[in-house]
Design an enzyme around this catalytic site. Structure first.
Site, mmCIF file in Angstrom:
data_model
loop_
_atom_site.group_PDB
_atom_site.id
_atom_site.type_symbol
_atom_site.label_atom_id
_atom_site.label_comp_id
_atom_site.label_asym_id
_atom_site.label_seq_id
_atom_site.Cartn_x
_atom_site.Cartn_y
_atom_site.Cartn_z
ATOM 1 N N ASP A 223 3.111 1.077 -3.762
ATOM 2 C CA ASP A 223 1.727 1.157 -4.260
ATOM 3 C C ASP A 223 1.257 2.585 -4.530
ATOM 4 O O ASP A 223 0.170 2.776 -5.058
ATOM 5 C CB ASP A 223 0.755 0.539 -3.233
ATOM 6 C CG ASP A 223 0.925 -0.949 -3.096
ATOM 7 O OD1 ASP A 223 1.690 -1.540 -3.878
ATOM 8 O OD2 ASP A 223 0.289 -1.545 -2.199
ATOM 9 N N ARG A 268 -2.330 -3.371 -2.965
ATOM 10 C CA ARG A 268 -3.168 -4.078 -1.989
ATOM 11 C C ARG A 268 -4.528 -3.398 -1.855
ATOM 12 O O ARG A 268 -5.551 -4.056 -1.897
ATOM 13 C CB ARG A 268 -2.471 -4.099 -0.625
ATOM 14 C CG ARG A 268 -1.158 -4.862 -0.617
ATOM 15 C CD ARG A 268 -0.361 -4.563 0.641
ATOM 16 N NE ARG A 268 -1.066 -5.032 1.822
ATOM 17 C CZ ARG A 268 -1.017 -6.280 2.277
ATOM 18 N NH1 ARG A 268 -0.284 -7.163 1.662
ATOM 19 N NH2 ARG A 268 -1.674 -6.628 3.356
ATOM 20 N N TYR A 379 7.622 -9.826 -7.035
ATOM 21 C CA TYR A 379 8.896 -9.772 -6.319
ATOM 22 C C TYR A 379 10.031 -9.292 -7.219
ATOM 23 O O TYR A 379 10.998 -8.685 -6.747
ATOM 24 C CB TYR A 379 9.207 -11.133 -5.683
ATOM 25 C CG TYR A 379 8.345 -11.371 -4.465
ATOM 26 C CD1 TYR A 379 8.562 -10.656 -3.292
ATOM 27 C CD2 TYR A 379 7.279 -12.261 -4.505
ATOM 28 C CE1 TYR A 379 7.743 -10.832 -2.185
ATOM 29 C CE2 TYR A 379 6.461 -12.448 -3.405
ATOM 30 C CZ TYR A 379 6.695 -11.730 -2.235
ATOM 31 O OH TYR A 379 5.886 -11.896 -1.147
#
Ligand code: ATP
Ligand code: MG
Length: 486
Positions: A223, A268, A379
């Site tokens: 991230d 996130r 994924y």
């Protein structure tokens, strides 16, 4: 937390210089094991470094946290520059190193493992390197494997982690017992913010027991949400791979009437992947990230913008970071999200939620037929091997870590700060998170590129008090701004 430590060659480093120079130093084994010997670095004798000028980095060299400073202002926070030192604290034949990988997958982990093994061997002649399998719990629940350059020579071409990983299972006492029992004296730990909290705990326990063990973290997060360092490894690969999903969604949306493409990407708490993938693509009409709130209905809302783009262009493409709109999702699903084995909050699927909201609105309210194409490549992106840029970057990270531990530094993490690799105190990685600053120019560049609404009509951006912050994200200082949706 800003420490003054004895430097190796010229006495104390002074934090209170007139020009405001502050060294945020990392611990050194000699801080608590004063009689530790030092040996000439064998690196100079290696084939690789035989013709290199200035092989060694002076222990006094530092890297500035901020490079843009106004004339006359204090020179500010500095970190020790990474690189080989003239004196090392471990003789190669006495080193028993270990490598462990923890947390989620990220392109490049295998390259870091490979380069630690090869770096230890080729630069320092260290032969005894153990792989700890399955994350932290592998220290006490699994046998180790012997890592040799031959065994790891090809692993960078594969995604995932050669050593396997896990969440949870950090038992500091059992881990350090095991480090002691196995005679390990260098511990390389590859992982994200959670993993680095574990690195700090292991380091503290090692110091408590007075062990001559160097502990280093290598920051991993796809991230790009690690504070201080320029960029985390795997991020560049993720942005590149995300283009394939965005292109696919664009083609699908373009080839039907009223096509709506939605792509969910990782992120996130930080929308860097979504932001950079959007900027790179130029086909994206709207990018939604956790740091920038949005609303669906009414003037200036997302539904209005989608309808406008459908009328103008016949299709619309939205990129959404997984953490975007979590409050809405939780509210509409009337559910409380649980935690994973490491204690991280589990996110609800914002992509599926948005897809359903858009479908419901256009079908039931606007009575318009739309063709929804939703792609979640998360994924697939996490599992690919790193690209050329990340491969080089991972090599530098691994070699910096090896030079640092061989020189006797411990309880630290590595990474580039303003493009120079540095040794950084662990708390810098665990206490702060890097987020997209919606008040910075990069987000403005994105808004200018997509021409999407800023959603500011109904949203205020206010300075956030620390106590409010800790209510929102317990135990961390994740965001500097509180954004209120009216
Ligand atoms: P990512 O978020 O990128 O997947 P991460 O390192 O944050 O990586 P986590 O699953 O949160 O992933 O943590 C990895 C490991 O670190 C786990 O084994 C977990 O037990 C351990 N860990 C997490 N928090 C702590 C903590 N406060 N103290 C000690 N160990 C911790
Ligand atoms: Mg994490």
């Amino acid at each position: 937390r800003r420490v003054t430590v004895k430097s190796q060659s010229s006495g104390d480093v002074n934090n209170d210089d007139d020009d405001g120079f502050i060294l945020e130093d990392v611990p050194h084994l000699t801080n608590f094991l004063p009689d530790l010997p030092s040996y000439p670095n064998p690196l100079e004798k290696t084939q690789a470094y035989a013709i290199v000028k200035n092989t060694f980095v002076s222990p006094e060299d530092t890297v500035a946290e901020n490079i843009v400073v106004r004339k006359g202002s204090p020179s500010g926070v500095h970190f020790r520059r990474a690189g080989p030192r003239e004196k090392v604290y471990f003789t190669p034949e006495k080193v028993r190193a270990s490598i462990v990988t923890c947390g989620g997958l990220c392109p490049g982990i295998n390259t870091v493992i490979r380069e630690i093994v090869c770096g230890l061997r080729n630069m320092y002649g260290v032969e005894d390197v153990l792989g700890i399998q399955g994350g932290y719990r592998g220290f006490y629940s699994q046998n180790t494997i012997k890592l040799t350059p031959k065994l790891v020579s090809d692993i960078h071409k594969r995604g995932g982690t050669f050593l396997q990983t896990s969440r949870g299972g950090h038992d500091t006492k059992k881990i350090v017992d095991n480090i002691e029992d196995r005679g390990i004296n260098q511990v390389y730990i590859i992982g994200g913010d959670g993993t680095h909290k574990g690195v700090a705990a292991i380091y503290e326990e090692v110091v408590k027991r007075g062990l001559q063990v160097a502990v280093v973290g290598i920051p991993k997060t796809i991230d790009n949400d690690i504070a201080v360092i320029d960029k985390s490894f795997g991020f560049d690969t993720a942005v590149e791979e995300a283009q394939r999903a965005i292109n696919a969604a664009h083609v699908e949306a373009e080839c039907v009437e009223n096509g709506v493409g939605i792509v969910k990407l990782m992120g996130r708490y930080s929308g860097f992947i979504a932001m950079f993938a959007t900027l790179a693509s130029r086909d994206v009409d709207c990018c939604l990230i956790p740091e920038s709130p949005f609303y669906l209905e009414g003037q200036g809302g997302l539904f209005e913008y989608i309808e406008q783009r459908l009328k103008e262009n016949g299709h619309v493409l939205i990129v959404l970071a997984e953490g975007a709109g979590q409050e809405y999702v939780a509210h509409s699903m009337q559910t409380v999200n649980g935690t994973d084995a490491s204690g991280n909050r589990l996110l609800l699927d914002s992509g599926l939620w948005l897809t359903q909201q858009v479908k419901d609105h256009f079908t039931n309210v606007r009575k318009m037929a739309i063709n929804m194409k939703y792609i979640d490549p998360t994924y697939m992106i996490r599992a690919i091997p790193s690209n050329a840029y990340d491969n080089i970057y991972c090599t530098l990270l691994a070699q910096s870590a090896v030079h640092g531990t061989m020189a006797g530094y411990t309880g630290f993490t590595v990474g580039p700060v303003n493009s120079r690799h540095a040794y950084i105190p662990i708390h810098r990685v665990t206490e702060m998170t890097n987020t997209v600053k919606v008040t910075d120019r990069m987000w403005a560049r994105l808004l200018a590129s997509t021409n999407q609404p800023s959603f500011l009509q109904k949203c205020d951006i206010l300075p956030l008090e620390r106590n409010v912050l800790s209510m929102k994200y317990p135990g961390s200082k994740r965001q500097k701004l509180l954004i209120i949706v009216k």
